[in-house]
Design an enzyme around this catalytic site. Structure first.
Site: not given
Ligand code: ADP
Length: 172
Positions: A13, A26, A35-36, A123-124, A127
């Site tokens: 992304i 978060n 990804v963060d 979330s996948t 999380y």
């Protein structure tokens, strides 16, 4: 048909050139893994600096809510940071919280005149939200939002892993 404004891409992304990309952040807004981490690494310190300002102002971001910062060095102009729920058997309102994360990101995008927006599969990862259920929630929220909104021209679902990619292909 709102589906004409929905696109599926497999990849990273941080490489997407859209008005906004969404970060699966978060509640601390201070960065993390997945990804963060990729977004903060590629976007540079301007993103973290704005996150810290938001944190100082409002104490981070609650699960299901969203905040917006610059895209820093990314091809995207903005990053919309939203916090998806940690999945815990589904009895803690996870479905509603995931829906809110998508919806509040779309609302914030529209308020900021974003025309093109890209979402990761919130979330996948760490999380552990079940991927198929997460995908159907994401698609439903986006379709419903686009049906009542004309300002957003394109929503891109960016799937990183093959499993999510296959699920989205099947559902769209
Ligand atoms: P969460 O904590 O919300 O689960 P993660 O970052 O662990 O967030 O995972 C969310 C999704 O992002 C996962 O499906 C993961 O495969 C995907 N992902 C990880 N890195 C990237 C990336 N660079 N671009 C797009 N998606 C990514």
């Amino acid at each position: 048909m709102s589906n004409q404004r929905i696109k599926l891409v497999q990849g990273d992304i941080t490489k997407i050139k859209a008005d906004a990309i969404v970060n699966a952040a978060n509640t601390s807004l201070l960065g993390g893994g997945g990804v963060d981490g990729a977004i903060h690494r590629a976007g540079g310190k301007a993103i973290l600096e704005e996150c810290i300002q938001i944190r100082n102002r409002q104490g981070g971001c609650k699960t299901g809510e969203a905040v917006i910062t610059t895209g820093g060095n990314l091809p995207a102009k903005y990053v919309i940071h939203t916090v998806g729920p940690v999945y815990n058997n589904g009895g803690k309102g996870e479905n509603g919280l995931l829906a809110s994360a998508y919806l509040n990101s779309l609302k914030l995008a529209a308020e900021n005149h974003v025309e093109t927006i890209a979402f990761p599969n919130i979330s996948t990862g760490i999380y552990h939200f079940p991927k198929k259920k997460a995908a159907s929630i994401a698609i439903k929220i986006v379709q419903d939002f686009l049906a009542g909104n004309e300002s957003i021209k394109e929503v891109v679902f960016v799937c990183f892993d093959d499993e999510n990619c296959g699920i989205y292909k099947g559902l769209l």
